[in-house]
Scaffold this active site. Structure first.
Site, PDB file in Angstrom:
ATOM      1  N   TYR A  23      74.778  37.503   0.970  1.00 55.49           N
ATOM      2  CA  TYR A  23      76.038  37.864   1.629  1.00 55.49           C
ATOM      3  C   TYR A  23      76.238  37.040   2.900  1.00 55.49           C
ATOM      4  O   TYR A  23      77.353  36.622   3.208  1.00 55.49           O
ATOM      5  CB  TYR A  23      76.042  39.362   1.962  1.00 55.49           C
ATOM      6  CG  TYR A  23      77.254  39.783   2.759  1.00 55.49           C
ATOM      7  CD1 TYR A  23      78.489  39.951   2.147  1.00 55.49           C
ATOM      8  CD2 TYR A  23      77.163  40.009   4.128  1.00 55.49           C
ATOM      9  CE1 TYR A  23      79.614  40.322   2.870  1.00 55.49           C
ATOM     10  CE2 TYR A  23      78.277  40.385   4.865  1.00 55.49           C
ATOM     11  CZ  TYR A  23      79.491  40.537   4.242  1.00 55.49           C
ATOM     12  OH  TYR A  23      80.595  40.894   4.966  1.00 55.49           O
ATOM     13  N   GLU A  83      67.235  45.131  12.994  1.00 58.29           N
ATOM     14  CA  GLU A  83      67.097  43.783  12.437  1.00 58.29           C
ATOM     15  C   GLU A  83      68.078  43.570  11.290  1.00 58.29           C
ATOM     16  O   GLU A  83      68.735  42.540  11.220  1.00 58.29           O
ATOM     17  CB  GLU A  83      65.663  43.556  11.953  1.00 58.29           C
ATOM     18  CG  GLU A  83      65.418  42.202  11.330  1.00 58.29           C
ATOM     19  CD  GLU A  83      65.541  41.047  12.313  1.00 58.29           C
ATOM     20  OE1 GLU A  83      65.763  39.905  11.851  1.00 58.29           O
ATOM     21  OE2 GLU A  83      65.435  41.249  13.535  1.00 58.29           O
ATOM     22  N   VAL A  87      74.719  47.440   3.276  1.00 64.09           N
ATOM     23  CA  VAL A  87      75.171  48.361   2.233  1.00 64.09           C
ATOM     24  C   VAL A  87      75.782  47.493   1.139  1.00 64.09           C
ATOM     25  O   VAL A  87      76.584  46.594   1.423  1.00 64.09           O
ATOM     26  CB  VAL A  87      76.201  49.372   2.777  1.00 64.09           C
ATOM     27  CG1 VAL A  87      76.763  50.225   1.655  1.00 64.09           C
ATOM     28  CG2 VAL A  87      75.571  50.248   3.864  1.00 64.09           C
ATOM     29  N   GLY A  93      82.407  51.712   2.370  1.00 68.59           N
ATOM     30  CA  GLY A  93      83.548  52.597   2.573  1.00 68.59           C
ATOM     31  C   GLY A  93      83.239  54.055   2.289  1.00 68.59           C
ATOM     32  O   GLY A  93      84.087  54.917   2.478  1.00 68.59           O
ATOM     33  N   GLY A  95      80.675  55.670   3.783  1.00 62.48           N
ATOM     34  CA  GLY A  95      80.010  56.264   4.940  1.00 62.48           C
ATOM     35  C   GLY A  95      78.529  55.978   5.060  1.00 62.48           C
ATOM     36  O   GLY A  95      77.880  56.469   5.984  1.00 62.48           O
ATOM     37  N   ASN A 124      81.641  37.596  10.549  1.00 61.00           N
ATOM     38  CA  ASN A 124      81.627  38.827   9.757  1.00 61.00           C
ATOM     39  C   ASN A 124      82.598  39.860  10.347  1.00 61.00           C
ATOM     40  O   ASN A 124      82.196  40.873  10.914  1.00 61.00           O
ATOM     41  CB  ASN A 124      80.195  39.375   9.688  1.00 61.00           C
ATOM     42  CG  ASN A 124      80.036  40.438   8.623  1.00 61.00           C
ATOM     43  OD1 ASN A 124      81.015  40.988   8.114  1.00 61.00           O
ATOM     44  ND2 ASN A 124      78.797  40.750   8.300  1.00 61.00           N
ATOM     45  N   TYR A 131      81.612  48.071  13.633  1.00 60.02           N
ATOM     46  CA  TYR A 131      80.780  48.370  14.803  1.00 60.02           C
ATOM     47  C   TYR A 131      81.637  48.769  16.007  1.00 60.02           C
ATOM     48  O   TYR A 131      81.318  49.713  16.724  1.00 60.02           O
ATOM     49  CB  TYR A 131      79.897  47.179  15.160  1.00 60.02           C
ATOM     50  CG  TYR A 131      78.901  46.805  14.089  1.00 60.02           C
ATOM     51  CD1 TYR A 131      78.269  47.761  13.304  1.00 60.02           C
ATOM     52  CD2 TYR A 131      78.586  45.472  13.854  1.00 60.02           C
ATOM     53  CE1 TYR A 131      77.357  47.411  12.322  1.00 60.02           C
ATOM     54  CE2 TYR A 131      77.666  45.103  12.881  1.00 60.02           C
ATOM     55  CZ  TYR A 131      77.066  46.081  12.117  1.00 60.02           C
ATOM     56  OH  TYR A 131      76.165  45.726  11.155  1.00 60.02           O
TER      57      TYR A 131
END
Length: 158
Positions: A23, A83, A87, A93, A95, A124, A131
């Site tokens: 990713y 670190e 997901v 989405g 949670g 990102n 965040y």
């Protein structure tokens, strides 16, 4: 559901790390082996800790957080350095990421740690937005430096 990782989770943690590296557009940089992860997380002197996010319906691991204790000389207390938080895209989405961060924040509060910190790649945008929605703020005045590979070897053998 969020739970502490067990030694039996090493294969899935390894897989999730590889998925995170892909990713982040750096699949060849994730070189940790399952044996290294086992030693770091469950050896005689664990250097890191991990939590697993499981799908509520299937019980399948869909994400993880891998962290270690940091220390602030200015605050005089430990903190948590996150670190890796990952997901799987198909589980986002629901949670899981927030639940993982909530668990780490709970650990900080319970233990008197005063910081929960992590790094995020500047491209990102979905993660940055997530965040910031939780109240996290970038530390723009700091630049991360890193020594690895040949540069680390050269300095370490002087």
């Amino acid at each position: 559901m969020i739970r502490p990782a067990t030694a039996a989770d090493i294969p899935v943690i390894h897989t999730l790390i590889r998925e995170l590296a892909a990713y982040e557009k750096a699949p060849d940089e994730a070189k940790a082996t399952p044996a290294q992860l086992h030693a770091a997380l469950f050896g005689d002197a664990p250097a890191a800790f991990a939590h697993i996010a499981e799908d509520d319906d299937t019980g399948e691991a869909v994400g993880f957080a891998l962290w270690f204790r940091s220390f602030s000389t200015w605050r005089g207390t430990h903190g948590i350095y996150l670190e890796d938080l990952f997901v799987r895209p198909e589980a986002r989405g629901a949670g899981h990421g927030k639940a993982l961060l909530t668990e780490l924040a709970r650990i900080c509060v319970e233990r008197g740690y005063q910081r929960l910190e992590w790094s995020v790649l500047d491209w990102n945008e979905p993660a940055i937005g997530f965040y910031e929605s939780l109240g996290a703020r970038p530390q723009d005045e700091w630049t991360v430096y890193r020594l690895t590979d040949e540069a680390l070897e050269k300095l370490g053998t002087q």
